[in-house]
Design a protein around this motif. Structure first.
Motif, PDB file in Angstrom:
ATOM      1  N   PHE A  34      91.945  55.472  59.883  1.00 42.38           N
ATOM      2  CA  PHE A  34      91.298  55.579  58.588  1.00 42.38           C
ATOM      3  C   PHE A  34      91.116  57.063  58.294  1.00 42.38           C
ATOM      4  O   PHE A  34      90.254  57.714  58.892  1.00 42.38           O
ATOM      5  CB  PHE A  34      89.945  54.855  58.589  1.00 42.38           C
ATOM      6  CG  PHE A  34      90.028  53.408  58.999  1.00 42.38           C
ATOM      7  CD1 PHE A  34      90.378  52.435  58.076  1.00 42.38           C
ATOM      8  CD2 PHE A  34      89.780  53.031  60.310  1.00 42.38           C
ATOM      9  CE1 PHE A  34      90.464  51.095  58.444  1.00 42.38           C
ATOM     10  CE2 PHE A  34      89.868  51.698  60.701  1.00 42.38           C
ATOM     11  CZ  PHE A  34      90.202  50.726  59.761  1.00 42.38           C
ATOM     12  N   TRP A  35      91.932  57.604  57.395  1.00 46.01           N
ATOM     13  CA  TRP A  35      91.885  59.037  57.136  1.00 46.01           C
ATOM     14  C   TRP A  35      90.701  59.385  56.229  1.00 46.01           C
ATOM     15  O   TRP A  35      90.370  58.659  55.290  1.00 46.01           O
ATOM     16  CB  TRP A  35      93.166  59.513  56.471  1.00 46.01           C
ATOM     17  CG  TRP A  35      94.469  59.147  57.097  1.00 46.01           C
ATOM     18  CD1 TRP A  35      95.652  58.895  56.437  1.00 46.01           C
ATOM     19  CD2 TRP A  35      94.785  59.003  58.497  1.00 46.01           C
ATOM     20  NE1 TRP A  35      96.658  58.616  57.329  1.00 46.01           N
ATOM     21  CE2 TRP A  35      96.163  58.667  58.598  1.00 46.01           C
ATOM     22  CE3 TRP A  35      94.041  59.118  59.672  1.00 46.01           C
ATOM     23  CZ2 TRP A  35      96.803  58.460  59.818  1.00 46.01           C
ATOM     24  CZ3 TRP A  35      94.671  58.891  60.888  1.00 46.01           C
ATOM     25  CH2 TRP A  35      96.033  58.576  60.955  1.00 46.01           C
ATOM     26  N   TYR A  36      90.098  60.553  56.478  1.00 47.21           N
ATOM     27  CA  TYR A  36      89.061  61.062  55.580  1.00 47.21           C
ATOM     28  C   TYR A  36      89.682  61.442  54.236  1.00 47.21           C
ATOM     29  O   TYR A  36      90.863  61.794  54.165  1.00 47.21           O
ATOM     30  CB  TYR A  36      88.412  62.323  56.160  1.00 47.21           C
ATOM     31  CG  TYR A  36      87.717  62.124  57.480  1.00 47.21           C
ATOM     32  CD1 TYR A  36      86.759  61.137  57.656  1.00 47.21           C
ATOM     33  CD2 TYR A  36      88.005  62.954  58.559  1.00 47.21           C
ATOM     34  CE1 TYR A  36      86.120  60.973  58.878  1.00 47.21           C
ATOM     35  CE2 TYR A  36      87.368  62.801  59.779  1.00 47.21           C
ATOM     36  CZ  TYR A  36      86.431  61.801  59.933  1.00 47.21           C
ATOM     37  OH  TYR A  36      85.802  61.638  61.133  1.00 47.21           O
ATOM     38  N   ASN A  37      88.871  61.419  53.198  1.00 50.65           N
ATOM     39  CA  ASN A  37      89.372  61.974  51.935  1.00 50.65           C
ATOM     40  C   ASN A  37      89.389  63.497  52.049  1.00 50.65           C
ATOM     41  O   ASN A  37      88.838  64.079  52.997  1.00 50.65           O
ATOM     42  CB  ASN A  37      88.547  61.490  50.736  1.00 50.65           C
ATOM     43  CG  ASN A  37      87.088  61.922  50.783  1.00 50.65           C
ATOM     44  OD1 ASN A  37      86.733  62.917  51.401  1.00 50.65           O
ATOM     45  ND2 ASN A  37      86.233  61.171  50.111  1.00 50.65           N
ATOM     46  N   ASP A  38      90.041  64.154  51.106  1.00 50.99           N
ATOM     47  CA  ASP A  38      90.239  65.602  51.207  1.00 50.99           C
ATOM     48  C   ASP A  38      88.919  66.373  51.248  1.00 50.99           C
ATOM     49  O   ASP A  38      88.793  67.363  51.974  1.00 50.99           O
ATOM     50  CB  ASP A  38      91.093  66.096  50.038  1.00 50.99           C
ATOM     51  CG  ASP A  38      92.560  65.718  50.192  1.00 50.99           C
ATOM     52  OD1 ASP A  38      92.954  65.310  51.306  1.00 50.99           O
ATOM     53  OD2 ASP A  38      93.311  65.836  49.201  1.00 50.99           O
ATOM     54  N   ALA A  39      87.931  65.919  50.470  1.00 53.18           N
ATOM     55  CA  ALA A  39      86.654  66.632  50.419  1.00 53.18           C
ATOM     56  C   ALA A  39      85.961  66.602  51.775  1.00 53.18           C
ATOM     57  O   ALA A  39      85.444  67.620  52.260  1.00 53.18           O
ATOM     58  CB  ALA A  39      85.751  66.020  49.349  1.00 53.18           C
ATOM     59  N   THR A  40      85.942  65.428  52.424  1.00 52.59           N
ATOM     60  CA  THR A  40      85.315  65.308  53.738  1.00 52.59           C
ATOM     61  C   THR A  40      86.078  66.106  54.787  1.00 52.59           C
ATOM     62  O   THR A  40      85.486  66.849  55.578  1.00 52.59           O
ATOM     63  CB  THR A  40      85.239  63.832  54.159  1.00 52.59           C
ATOM     64  OG1 THR A  40      84.294  63.160  53.331  1.00 52.59           O
ATOM     65  CG2 THR A  40      84.805  63.688  55.603  1.00 52.59           C
ATOM     66  N   ALA A  41      87.407  65.957  54.809  1.00 55.82           N
ATOM     67  CA  ALA A  41      88.215  66.671  55.804  1.00 55.82           C
ATOM     68  C   ALA A  41      88.061  68.180  55.653  1.00 55.82           C
ATOM     69  O   ALA A  41      87.972  68.915  56.651  1.00 55.82           O
ATOM     70  CB  ALA A  41      89.680  66.273  55.663  1.00 55.82           C
ATOM     71  N   THR A  42      87.987  68.654  54.408  1.00 54.96           N
ATOM     72  CA  THR A  42      87.829  70.091  54.159  1.00 54.96           C
ATOM     73  C   THR A  42      86.453  70.574  54.615  1.00 54.96           C
ATOM     74  O   THR A  42      86.329  71.631  55.247  1.00 54.96           O
ATOM     75  CB  THR A  42      88.019  70.401  52.669  1.00 54.96           C
ATOM     76  OG1 THR A  42      89.343  70.011  52.279  1.00 54.96           O
ATOM     77  CG2 THR A  42      87.833  71.883  52.388  1.00 54.96           C
ATOM     78  N   ALA A  43      85.415  69.806  54.309  1.00 50.55           N
ATOM     79  CA  ALA A  43      84.060  70.189  54.708  1.00 50.55           C
ATOM     80  C   ALA A  43      83.937  70.295  56.220  1.00 50.55           C
ATOM     81  O   ALA A  43      83.341  71.247  56.757  1.00 50.55           O
ATOM     82  CB  ALA A  43      83.044  69.185  54.164  1.00 50.55           C
ATOM     83  N   LEU A  44      84.504  69.338  56.940  1.00 50.61           N
ATOM     84  CA  LEU A  44      84.440  69.362  58.400  1.00 50.61           C
ATOM     85  C   LEU A  44      85.261  70.525  58.964  1.00 50.61           C
ATOM     86  O   LEU A  44      84.831  71.201  59.911  1.00 50.61           O
ATOM     87  CB  LEU A  44      84.945  68.029  58.954  1.00 50.61           C
ATOM     88  CG  LEU A  44      84.074  66.810  58.626  1.00 50.61           C
ATOM     89  CD1 LEU A  44      84.784  65.522  59.000  1.00 50.61           C
ATOM     90  CD2 LEU A  44      82.725  66.895  59.342  1.00 50.61           C
ATOM     91  N   ALA A  45      86.427  70.754  58.402  1.00 51.37           N
ATOM     92  CA  ALA A  45      87.273  71.864  58.857  1.00 51.37           C
ATOM     93  C   ALA A  45      86.571  73.204  58.647  1.00 51.37           C
ATOM     94  O   ALA A  45      86.627  74.096  59.514  1.00 51.37           O
ATOM     95  CB  ALA A  45      88.611  71.837  58.126  1.00 51.37           C
ATOM     96  N   GLU A  46      85.902  73.357  57.518  1.00 50.61           N
ATOM     97  CA  GLU A  46      85.202  74.615  57.241  1.00 50.61           C
ATOM     98  C   GLU A  46      84.083  74.869  58.238  1.00 50.61           C
ATOM     99  O   GLU A  46      83.845  76.019  58.637  1.00 50.61           O
ATOM    100  CB  GLU A  46      84.642  74.587  55.821  1.00 50.61           C
ATOM    101  CG  GLU A  46      85.715  74.704  54.746  1.00 50.61           C
ATOM    102  CD  GLU A  46      85.162  74.538  53.339  1.00 50.61           C
ATOM    103  OE1 GLU A  46      85.854  74.954  52.386  1.00 50.61           O
ATOM    104  OE2 GLU A  46      84.035  73.999  53.193  1.00 50.61           O
ATOM    105  N   GLN A  47      83.398  73.803  58.683  1.00 46.77           N
ATOM    106  CA  GLN A  47      82.341  73.980  59.671  1.00 46.77           C
ATOM    107  C   GLN A  47      82.905  74.414  61.026  1.00 46.77           C
ATOM    108  O   GLN A  47      82.269  75.171  61.757  1.00 46.77           O
ATOM    109  CB  GLN A  47      81.546  72.678  59.834  1.00 46.77           C
ATOM    110  CG  GLN A  47      80.730  72.301  58.617  1.00 46.77           C
ATOM    111  CD  GLN A  47      79.709  73.370  58.254  1.00 46.77           C
ATOM    112  OE1 GLN A  47      79.040  73.919  59.117  1.00 46.77           O
ATOM    113  NE2 GLN A  47      79.616  73.684  56.968  1.00 46.77           N
TER     114      GLN A  47
END
Length: 268
Positions: free
Chosen positions: A67-80
């Motif tokens: 189940f892939w994250y949407n782009d907003a969630t994936a980006t937020a986690l990557a930025e952290q």
């Protein structure tokens, strides 16, 4: 009189116009995703050119709990994971390929000056298109890295294999999204995270140790994303690393019936 076994055209089932259109759309989307994947594979084989990546090339397999994250969630986690990172930082992404894709997009965009080392630990071998950054991983064997899965193509198997010593105690930034909401899967994934970790101290604990003993320890920046019902177990498994429930709720591109939570050991 019709012969026995001879079909009557009137009895042959016919699909409705709507069903035929839906079938055509299904095969069209499938072929489009396959072309996207082949393009991505060709890019990787010819050295990645830095153009933005997308998870659309990787179809979710719900039977494999993908189940892939949407782009907003994936980006937020990557930025952290990238915040405060340096060229010496090492980031491990365990069973969260959508976050790995966004990490690559952000680093390649030049938004962050650092270029940390990054590895994706994942069961799905389609992600081997990322070459040396991909490590085959099965949660059933939490410290067998990479997993010794048999391959029909021995040369391909050799390309995927690395010495476990290259990964043990290497990472100071880790995100983990165990594939299944079971105590067994969550516990084994935690063993993997502990095995990969350079330290088991939170960034805040590392700063306190630095101040008290005039040392320069490396703290672990840890994120775990999983179901809300796993909270008691997550607190137990990662409690010594300072992990707590955050107010951030990860969202998935196609939705998810289970309540999902994000746990971390740092202010984020």
């Amino acid at each position: 009189m019709a012969l026995i076994g001879e079909a009557d055209d009137d009895e042959i089932p016919q699909l409705s116009t709507g069903a035929l259109d839906a079938l055509k759309e299904f095969y069209g989307e499938r072929d489009s995703r396959q072309r996207q994947f082949e393009d991505l594979k060709a890019q990787a084989e010819n050295d990645y050119d830095g153009s933005p990546l997308t998870m659309e090339a990787f179809t979710e397999d719900w039977n494999a709990s993908q189940f892939w994250y949407n782009d907003a969630t994936a980006t937020a986690l990557a930025e952290q994971l990238l915040e405060g990172a340096s060229n010496d930082s090492c980031i491990a992404v365990v069973s969260a390929p959508s976050v790995f894709v966004q990490l690559k997009n952000i680093v390649n965009s030049g938004r962050y000056p650092a270029h940390p080392q990054m590895h994706l630990l994942e069961y799905d071998e389609r992600f081997a298109v990322f070459k040396k950054e991909f490590v085959f991983y099965e949660f059933e064997h939490p410290m067998r890295l990479p997993g010794k899965k048999l391959h029909s193509n021995k040369l391909h198997a050799l390309k995927l294999m690395r010495s476990p010593a290259e990964l043990k105690g290497k990472f100071d930034r880790i995100i983990c999204d165990p594939p299944f909401l079971s105590a067994d899967c969550q516990t084994k994934a935690a063993l993997t995270v502990r095995w990969l970790s350079k330290s088991w101290a939170s960034p805040a604990a590392a700063r306190e140790l630095q101040s008290a003993r005039n040392l320069n320890p490396t703290g672990l920046r840890l994120i775990v994303c999983t179901g809300e019902r796993m909270e008691p177990l997550i607190t137990k498994l990662y409690g010594k690393a300072g992990t707590r429930t955050t107010s951030f709720n990860p969202e998935h591109s196609k939705g998810l019936s289970n309540e999902f939570r994000c746990y971390a050991n740092f202010e984020c």
